[in-house]
Scaffold this motif. Structure first.
Motif, short mmCIF file in Angstrom:
data_model
loop_
_atom_site.label_atom_id
_atom_site.label_comp_id
_atom_site.label_asym_id
_atom_site.label_seq_id
_atom_site.Cartn_x
_atom_site.Cartn_y
_atom_site.Cartn_z
N LEU A 98 0.83 -1.21 0.00
CA LEU A 98 0.00 0.00 0.00
C LEU A 98 0.87 1.26 0.00
O LEU A 98 0.44 2.32 -0.43
N THR A 165 -0.72 6.57 6.72
CA THR A 165 -1.07 6.43 8.15
C THR A 165 -1.54 7.73 8.80
O THR A 165 -1.31 7.95 9.98
N ALA A 196 -5.88 -0.37 7.15
CA ALA A 196 -5.58 -0.62 8.56
C ALA A 196 -5.71 0.66 9.38
O ALA A 196 -6.26 0.66 10.49
#
Ligand code: SF4
Length: 317
Positions: A98, A165, A196
């Protein structure tokens, strides 16, 4: 006293893959296996690998010619690949797919001569790797204020990408600001913020609805996704503490608290979370429950991992 566990939390597919690459490389080739950078951002995840013989280095120049090197999950700049090839290193790339997606987007738009606004935290390894794909085309923006000020050479040829993130909510605001300033701006077809990160932030929002206090477990110093979980919990108005492991728990903080929420970052090993739960039991928690949430069944197998699995299989026969 109840403990509620956010779902999902803990290791993601990218972290599992990266750790398996180092672990298998050690099994197949023996030590030393060199690792460029912290493979994932948690010392509890890397210490067992170091004990088995992984050697963590911050610069390629510290690796002997021809040695085996694993590249970190956060990805690296092309210059690092060049240096590694010059030393004839055997490269095992553990970059999360990713993150690689973002590298490819930057390469494509740089080739088409776009200015690429990269929404990211300057200095984070992922930022350094992605920016390194096209340093002359990438401008890093880390906040709405910076998005309001950013200067581009041609406002008709602007693209954006994001670090995987980041805070989902904050990034939305930054993208809206960029779209207002540069209406023709183009971006990725699907968000660069990874599944995630998104799922763990949503899970912490759910956790905050039922918790009197929240503990976020992970590395405050290094882990971007864990820091974002902390910010999300704080923004929900629940007293929140960042702890690296069970030693960070403080009984005094639990006075008058009935429901303790716990979540952990994508680089936090499960055993560290388990130790936190065990200590909360010692402090009097008698009801441990995982909240309802998304079942993650995502796994990654990079070419490096496939190669190692094959070699491990051959060795077993
Ligand atoms: S947090 Fe996301 S981008 Fe980072 S390693 Fe995990 S899955 Fe990959």
């Amino acid at each position: 006293m109840q403990v509620k566990l956010a779902k999902p939390q803990g290791p993601c597919a990218g972290v599992d893959q990266a750790i398996e690459v180092v672990d298998l490389a050690l099994k197949v080739y023996g030590s030393p296996v060199y690792v460029y950078g912290w493979i994932v951002h948690n010392r509890h995840a890397i210490e067992p690998l170091a004990q088995k013989g992984a050697v963590f280095v911050e610069e390629i120049k510290h690796i002997p010619r021809g040695a085996k090197v694993v590249l970190r999950a956060h990805g690296v700049a092309p210059t690092v690949w060049d240096e590694a090839r010059e030393k004839y290193l055997d490269i095992l790339d553990a970059t999360c797919p990713l993150v690689l997606k973002v590298h490819l987007e930057v390469k494509r738009w740089a080739r088409d001569d776009y200015t690429i606004i990269y929404i990211a935290h300057e200095g984070h390894p992922e930022e350094i790797g992605v920016t390194g794909e096209a340093p002359d085309h990438v401008v890093v923006v880390g906040s709405v204020e910076e998005a309001e000020r950013v200067v581009v050479s041609n406002p008709l040829k602007v693209a954006y990408v994001t670090q995987t993130t980041l805070s989902v909510d904050e990034t939305k605001e930054i993208i809206q600001t960029l779209k207002k300033r540069f209406p023709p701006i183009i971006g990725p077809q699907t968000s660069d913020i990874c599944y995630a990160t998104q799922y763990r932030q949503d899970a912490v929002k759910n956790l905050a609805k039922v918790s009197d206090i929240i503990y976020i477990v992970g590395s405050q110093e290094r882990s971007s996704n864990t820091n974002r979980l902390f910010e999300v919990a704080v923004s929900c108005g629940v007293p929140t503490y960042f702890i690296e492991d069970a030693n960070g728990l403080n009984k005094d903080q639990l006075k008058d608290k009935n429901v303790i929420g716990v979540s952990s970052g994508a680089s936090t090993p499960e055993r560290i979370l388990q130790a936190v739960v065990d200590k909360l039991r010692e402090f009097g928690a008698d009801d441990i429950e995982e909240l309802q949430g998304i079942d993650e069944d995502i796994t990654f197998a990079s070419p490096a991992l496939k190669r190692l699995r094959k070699e491990a299989e051959r060795k077993r026969k």
